[in-house]
Design a protein around this motif. Structure first.
Motif, mmCIF file in Angstrom:
data_model
loop_
_atom_site.group_PDB
_atom_site.id
_atom_site.type_symbol
_atom_site.label_atom_id
_atom_site.label_comp_id
_atom_site.label_asym_id
_atom_site.label_seq_id
_atom_site.Cartn_x
_atom_site.Cartn_y
_atom_site.Cartn_z
ATOM 1 N N LEU A 4 -43.009 25.563 -33.965
ATOM 2 C CA LEU A 4 -42.877 26.530 -32.885
ATOM 3 C C LEU A 4 -43.316 25.970 -31.540
ATOM 4 C CD1 LEU A 4 -44.172 29.727 -34.692
ATOM 5 C CD2 LEU A 4 -41.815 29.009 -34.329
ATOM 6 N N GLU A 5 -44.026 24.851 -31.535
ATOM 7 C CA GLU A 5 -44.566 24.345 -30.280
ATOM 8 C C GLU A 5 -44.141 22.916 -29.984
ATOM 9 O OE1 GLU A 5 -48.674 25.074 -29.516
ATOM 10 O OE2 GLU A 5 -48.672 26.767 -30.861
ATOM 11 N N GLY A 6 -42.876 22.751 -29.714
ATOM 12 C CA GLY A 6 -42.421 21.483 -29.182
ATOM 13 C C GLY A 6 -42.254 20.332 -30.149
ATOM 14 N N VAL A 7 -42.374 20.584 -31.449
ATOM 15 C CA VAL A 7 -42.145 19.512 -32.405
ATOM 16 C C VAL A 7 -40.670 19.491 -32.756
ATOM 17 C CG1 VAL A 7 -42.624 18.696 -34.733
ATOM 18 C CG2 VAL A 7 -44.462 19.598 -33.343
ATOM 19 N N ILE A 8 -40.100 18.311 -32.726
ATOM 20 C CA ILE A 8 -38.681 18.175 -33.028
ATOM 21 C C ILE A 8 -38.499 17.040 -34.018
ATOM 22 C CG2 ILE A 8 -38.112 16.671 -31.094
ATOM 23 C CD1 ILE A 8 -35.771 18.979 -30.860
ATOM 24 N N ASP A 9 -37.549 17.211 -34.904
ATOM 25 C CA ASP A 9 -37.315 16.233 -35.955
ATOM 26 C C ASP A 9 -35.849 15.814 -35.915
ATOM 27 O OD1 ASP A 9 -38.066 14.815 -38.370
ATOM 28 O OD2 ASP A 9 -36.833 16.283 -39.426
ATOM 29 N N ILE A 20 -24.273 10.848 -35.919
ATOM 30 C CA ILE A 20 -24.636 12.259 -36.061
ATOM 31 C C ILE A 20 -26.153 12.356 -36.028
ATOM 32 C CG2 ILE A 20 -24.502 14.312 -37.524
ATOM 33 C CD1 ILE A 20 -22.014 12.890 -38.853
ATOM 34 N N LEU A 21 -26.652 13.134 -35.083
ATOM 35 C CA LEU A 21 -28.091 13.415 -35.015
ATOM 36 C C LEU A 21 -28.288 14.873 -35.402
ATOM 37 C CD1 LEU A 21 -29.437 11.765 -31.732
ATOM 38 C CD2 LEU A 21 -29.927 11.093 -34.076
ATOM 39 N N ARG A 22 -28.934 15.074 -36.545
ATOM 40 C CA ARG A 22 -29.259 16.431 -36.978
ATOM 41 C C ARG A 22 -30.647 16.741 -36.424
ATOM 42 N NH1 ARG A 22 -26.382 14.092 -41.106
ATOM 43 N NH2 ARG A 22 -24.436 15.188 -41.527
ATOM 44 N N ILE A 23 -30.690 17.729 -35.562
ATOM 45 C CA ILE A 23 -31.937 18.064 -34.864
ATOM 46 C C ILE A 23 -32.524 19.324 -35.490
ATOM 47 C CG2 ILE A 23 -32.965 18.629 -32.635
ATOM 48 C CD1 ILE A 23 -30.627 17.145 -31.319
ATOM 49 N N ARG A 24 -33.839 19.297 -35.687
ATOM 50 C CA ARG A 24 -34.522 20.445 -36.270
ATOM 51 C C ARG A 24 -35.738 20.771 -35.416
ATOM 52 N NH1 ARG A 24 -38.241 21.590 -40.454
ATOM 53 N NH2 ARG A 24 -38.850 19.409 -40.464
ATOM 54 N N VAL A 30 -41.503 21.098 -23.980
ATOM 55 C CA VAL A 30 -42.360 20.107 -24.627
ATOM 56 C C VAL A 30 -41.537 19.084 -25.404
ATOM 57 C CG1 VAL A 30 -44.202 19.794 -26.336
ATOM 58 C CG2 VAL A 30 -44.286 21.736 -24.766
ATOM 59 N N SER A 31 -40.525 19.539 -26.143
ATOM 60 C CA SER A 31 -39.787 18.646 -27.042
ATOM 61 C C SER A 31 -38.566 17.981 -26.399
ATOM 62 C CB SER A 31 -39.327 19.404 -28.277
ATOM 63 O OG SER A 31 -38.385 20.405 -27.921
ATOM 64 N N SER A 32 -38.011 18.566 -25.353
ATOM 65 C CA SER A 32 -36.781 18.018 -24.765
ATOM 66 C C SER A 32 -36.919 16.579 -24.267
ATOM 67 C CB SER A 32 -36.261 18.931 -23.649
ATOM 68 O OG SER A 32 -35.768 20.117 -24.224
ATOM 69 N N PRO A 33 -38.041 16.195 -23.636
ATOM 70 C CA PRO A 33 -38.171 14.782 -23.243
ATOM 71 C C PRO A 33 -38.116 13.828 -24.440
ATOM 72 C CG PRO A 33 -39.757 16.119 -22.046
ATOM 73 C CD PRO A 33 -39.143 17.002 -23.098
ATOM 74 N N THR A 34 -38.692 14.224 -25.564
ATOM 75 C CA THR A 34 -38.633 13.406 -26.776
ATOM 76 C C THR A 34 -37.197 13.310 -27.278
ATOM 77 O OG1 THR A 34 -40.848 14.146 -27.377
ATOM 78 C CG2 THR A 34 -39.510 13.187 -29.139
ATOM 79 N N ALA A 35 -36.495 14.441 -27.273
ATOM 80 C CA ALA A 35 -35.100 14.464 -27.721
ATOM 81 C C ALA A 35 -34.237 13.603 -26.811
ATOM 82 C CB ALA A 35 -34.580 15.898 -27.749
ATOM 83 N N SER A 62 -34.174 25.975 -20.853
ATOM 84 C CA SER A 62 -33.458 25.301 -19.757
ATOM 85 C C SER A 62 -33.698 23.793 -19.795
ATOM 86 C CB SER A 62 -33.877 25.879 -18.403
ATOM 87 O OG SER A 62 -35.274 25.750 -18.220
ATOM 88 N N ALA A 63 -34.852 23.370 -20.277
ATOM 89 C CA ALA A 63 -35.129 21.929 -20.402
ATOM 90 C C ALA A 63 -34.206 21.301 -21.446
ATOM 91 C CB ALA A 63 -36.592 21.705 -20.773
ATOM 92 N N GLY A 64 -33.968 22.007 -22.538
ATOM 93 C CA GLY A 64 -33.038 21.525 -23.554
ATOM 94 C C GLY A 64 -31.611 21.480 -23.030
#
Length: 117
Positions: A4-9, A20-24, A30-35, A62-64
């Motif tokens: 729920l807080e910016g973790v992305i896999d 293909i990038l499967r994003i979860r 918080v997570s968009s810069p990592t993505a 909006s960051a995403g």
């Protein structure tokens, strides 16, 4: 941190010359810069056909959306293509309300998306 807080896999797969990038997780401030870093690493290594599977993306801020736009522009400059597929209803609502459904290439399924390349 929870999902729920910016973790992305990310889960990577390749079909032909399409990555293909499967994003979860949540694509938020918080997570968009990592993505974006992950996506740009793929592009900078020569991958110009990119499919983002959003079936596991539960929230888009909006960051995403900015990350999606910058990725689309970068790939266009390289004669590449970005397609986003399997978008959950609440994320699709955000894309439609912002007009991004007219800016991005969107597809209901991965199989349909792969036909767009």
């Amino acid at each position: 941190m929870s999902l729920l807080e910016g973790v992305i896999d990310f889960n990577e797969d390749k079909k032909g010359d399409v990555l293909i990038l499967r994003i979860r997780g949540r694509l938020d401030a918080v997570s968009s810069p990592t993505a974006e870093k992950k996506v740009f690493e793929c592009i900078n290594s020569g991958q110009t056909k990119l499919l983002l599977d959003f079936s596991g993306v539960s929230y888009l801020s909006s960051a995403g959306m900015r990350m999606l736009l910058s990725t689309t522009k970068k790939l266009k400059n390289l004669s590449g293509k970005l397609v986003v597929c399997s978008i959950v209803p609440n994320v699709m609502d955000v894309l439609k309300m912002s007009g991004f459904d007219h800016v991005l290439e969107l597809s209901k399924t991965e199989d349909d998306a792969l036909k767009l390349f």
